[in-house]
Design an enzyme around this catalytic site. Structure first.
Site, PDB file in Angstrom:
ATOM      1  N   ASP A  52     -26.737 -50.794  -0.302  1.00  0.00           N
ATOM      2  CA  ASP A  52     -28.039 -50.189   0.005  1.00  0.00           C
ATOM      3  C   ASP A  52     -28.711 -49.601  -1.250  1.00  0.00           C
ATOM      4  O   ASP A  52     -29.926 -49.494  -1.344  1.00  0.00           O
ATOM      5  CB  ASP A  52     -27.911 -49.054   1.029  1.00  0.00           C
ATOM      6  N   ASP A  80     -30.262 -41.700  -2.324  1.00  0.00           N
ATOM      7  CA  ASP A  80     -31.297 -42.209  -1.418  1.00  0.00           C
ATOM      8  C   ASP A  80     -32.726 -41.801  -1.780  1.00  0.00           C
ATOM      9  O   ASP A  80     -33.624 -41.906  -0.936  1.00  0.00           O
ATOM     10  CB  ASP A  80     -30.992 -41.785   0.026  1.00  0.00           C
TER      11      ASP A  80
END
Ligand code: GLY
Length: 390
Positions: free
Chosen positions: A175, A115
């Site tokens: 994602d 992330d």
């Protein structure tokens, strides 16, 4: 309740049939700025009690929730402050953006998650674009190095998560497409093409394995790193393995639009057009353009919406409209979403919900977490979409 009545009324019409309205960017930014001033006060008060919790994430059961810098959403709050500076050119926002960006700095060395694009590139990338501060440049490059350690050449992808080792060997979530922007930027900053090559390999492998023939995306693909084969096609945050989790579709749309911008590879443009088709042709989404949290939840129309998916989609569509032959349709759809998000149905009144801008996002329904709440990334992509709409 108010939203429910509005939604029921709107459900008779589908998003795919609706004409756009005009977005009032100045009004939306002004409302958002007032709310963010409230948010900052709440952040500062919360940090007096728990200084290591640096960024606001959500409101759950009436409670204001802050997160530590290693939370995947930690970068959105400082990145929003950069957007206010970009829009207003007011030095007040510059000082605030600088101050809260510093809190995320140490995540440049985090190799335990994919992330880093969200956490580091959102604040430092926007900060670098607006200031050319070489200290920010160094953070971006280090974060790209950290992210690159998670790439496996046999599988051809970056590993998303280290958790749930009993379930998945090498999970990659849709994602993850969002984190590739950090790698493209690092190649531009350094001239080192290894970051670019990793991003392209990840994007190509994801096209091959993550999508169904209708361009909807799986959430989690598990890889065998000895052979590169796909082991499982699952969901974590969606309704079911074979369903289309709304935010996942939005990440995919944004990710391939960005990949086309960075590479000019027409395959990425075709992929983004295909994903946009899935989102916009879908008769499930009501006329206001804000999707249910998962396109296949059997509880629809009594299912929660995801304003964050709508905000990400709007931002992506504005950019895709610049590259695609479907430009008019994408711009109209994005305008429609922003008008809806800017209405009283989704924008919080000044002072409400601790200062978050938007309401009605769904974070992780299967975990019964963050259902129908404000969430920082909805606010971030909403502001980005407003800026892009101009
Ligand atoms: N990247 C996690 C999410 O979209 O919730």
């Amino acid at each position: 309740m108010k939203l429910k009545i509005t939604i029921t009324a709107l459900c008779v019409l589908s998003f795919s049939l609706i004409k756009a309205q005009k977005v009032n960017v100045a009004k939306a930014f002004s409302a958002a700025a007032k709310q963010t001033e409230v948010l900052i006060k709440n952040v500062d008060s919360a940090r007096v009690i728990k200084p290591n919790q640096v960024s606001p994430r959500t409101v759950e059961n009436g409670q204001f929730k802050m997160v530590v810098s290693k939370d995947w959403t930690s970068g959105f709050f400082p990145a929003e402050l950069w957007f206010f500076y970009q829009y207003t050119k007011d030095k007040k926002w510059l000082a605030l953006a600088k101050k809260y960006t510093e809190d995320i700095k140490k995540e440049q060395f985090n190799t335990g998650t994919h992330d880093l694009g969200f956490m580091v590139y959102c604040p430092f990338g926007n900060g670098y674009k607006l200031t050319q501060d070489t200290a920010y440049r160094a953070v971006i490059i280090q974060a790209a190095k950290s992210l690159s350690t998670r790439f496996n050449a046999t599988a051809g992808v970056i590993k998303s998560w280290d958790h749930n080792g009993d379930k998945w060997k090498y999970p990659v979530i849709i994602d993850n497409m969002m984190n590739l922007e950090l790698l493209f930027e690092a190649t531009k900053l350094t001239g080192d093409s290894s970051f670019y090559k990793i991003a392209v390999s990840h994007a190509n492998t994801t096209i091959k394995n993550h999508f169904r023939p209708d361009f909807s995306s799986y959430h989690v693909i598990d890889y065998d790193t000895q052979t590169g084969n796909v082991l499982k096609k699952n969901t974590a945050q969606g309704y079911a393995d074979e369903s289309a989790w709304a935010r996942g579709q939005a990440w995919a749309l944004y990710g391939y639009t960005m990949c086309f911008r960075e590479t000019k590879n027409k395959a990425y443009l075709a992929q983004a057009d295909g994903i946009a088709g899935f989102i916009l042709n879908n008769k499930i989404t009501p006329a206001d353009g804000i999707p249910y949290w998962d396109y296949n939840d059997p509880k629809i129309p009594d299912a929660s919406r995801d304003a964050s998916a709508a905000a990400i989609t709007a931002s992506a569509l504005y950019e895709l409209a610049r590259y695609s032959t479907n430009s008019k349709r994408y711009k109209a759809a994005a305008d429609k979403i922003l008008v809806s998000l800017g209405s009283n149905s989704y924008t919080n009144k000044t002072g409400a919900q601790y200062g978050f801008i938007l309401d009605h996002s769904t974070g992780h329904r299967p975990a019964k977490s963050e259902i129908d709440v404000p969430i920082n990334y909805a606010d971030y992509y909403y502001l980005e979409a407003l800026l892009r709409s101009k």
